[in-house]
Design an enzyme around this catalytic site. Structure first.
Site, mmCIF file in Angstrom:
data_model
loop_
_atom_site.group_PDB
_atom_site.id
_atom_site.type_symbol
_atom_site.label_atom_id
_atom_site.label_comp_id
_atom_site.label_asym_id
_atom_site.label_seq_id
_atom_site.Cartn_x
_atom_site.Cartn_y
_atom_site.Cartn_z
ATOM 1 C CE LYS A 223 -4.397 -1.936 1.753
ATOM 2 N NZ LYS A 223 -5.593 -2.091 1.925
ATOM 3 N NE ARG A 258 -7.471 -8.255 0.132
ATOM 4 C CZ ARG A 258 -6.910 -7.780 -0.493
ATOM 5 N NH1 ARG A 258 -6.293 -7.375 -0.937
ATOM 6 N NH2 ARG A 258 -7.666 -7.672 -1.896
#
Length: 282
Positions: A223, A258
């Site tokens: 991210k 995840r």
């Protein structure tokens, strides 16, 4: 701590899980377009399972900041062939990353065990009913705004307190609507309607977000917050930062991670668990 999915109940008290990301989208921020072909998608999933993943999370709509919405019909066309082919090839747990009840319902019929909803089951009034009826595992994520607006100007009085209150409300509401409490898992939604400072505060206070002994899922893979901290423009350069956060997050109590790149995150999680679960008498 046990988490119930449609296929089986998993004890995550001492042993966490890796959820491998399988985006069958043309526009996801990290791997958009790489796995739109069914064979390529299934081969990639099998590779992630061999590297240690126990859940494959199939997504047919990008939720990156500013991503356009797609119709339920288009999302179904993208994900169902992949889910069916993967289910034929493996008995692994499969998750559907969607906020649409119609997509979730068809995906469950095709063999899905978990519904992973970035809206926390608030984006579609029928989602809770679908999940309750099917008794699937449910990942309830926190997001301020929508993917199109979430990074405009996110604000919180106290981000840790506000996210925890959201989890508490979702637990009460969803269980009243018939969702099995043992099926619930919560995700603080790193990067979804949060500034860099909000994200860092949440990661620093993960242990305070556990509600009613329900597992936490952490989704930080590649991210932009990692890019901002480390000065990395390209998503694929952020795997080392992801691994660091997986180890740290597991140490703080996050049970499901995840990720895009499975092997190193699996190893980091297992190493962190060896320390967390060490017998203090030695």
């Amino acid at each position: 701590m046990r988490w119930k999915t449609k296929r089986r109940v998993i004890d995550v008290t001492d042993r966490g899980l890796i959820m491998g990301i399988l985006n069958v989208t043309p526009d996801s921020f990290s791997d958009g377009g790489m796995f739109v072909d069914v064979d390529a998608a299934v081969n990639h999933a099998i590779g992630m399972l061999q590297d240690g993943a126990e859940i494959i999370d199939v997504g047919g709509e990008s939720t990156r900041p500013g991503a356009p919405m797609v119709t339920a019909e288009e999302e179904i066309e993208r994900v169902i062939p992949v889910i069916k082919a993967l289910r034929a090839a493996s008995d692994c747990l499969i998750s559907i990353d969607t906020s649409k009840a119609a997509v979730a319902e068809v995906a469950i019929e095709a063999g899905v065990d978990v519904v992973n909803d970035v809206t926390g089951l608030k984006g579609d009034v029928n989602m809770a009913k679908v999940c309750a009826k099917s008794d699937v595992g449910v990942v309830v994520m926190h997001m301020q705004g929508t993917p199109d607006t979430m990074q405009d100007r996110p604000e919180y009085e106290d981000v840790l307190r506000d996210v925890r209150k959201f989890f508490e409300e979702r637990y009460r509401t969803l269980t009243k609507l018939g969702v099995n409490p043992q099926c619930l898992c919560f995700d603080p939604g790193i990067g979804f309607g949060k500034t860099l400072d909000h994200n860092l505060q949440l990661l620093n206070g993960l242990s305070s977000l556990v509600v009613n002994n329900r597992p936490l899922m952490l989704g930080v893979s590649r991210k932009s917050m990692i890019g901002k901290v480390l000065g990395l423009e390209e998503a694929e350069d952020r795997d080392t930062g992801t691994v660091a956060l997986t180890a740290m997050g597991r140490n703080a109590g996050a049970k499901i991670h995840r990720v895009h790149e499975v092997k190193r995150n699996y190893e980091a999680m297992r190493m962190a668990e060896a320390v967390v679960n060490a017998d203090e008498s030695f």
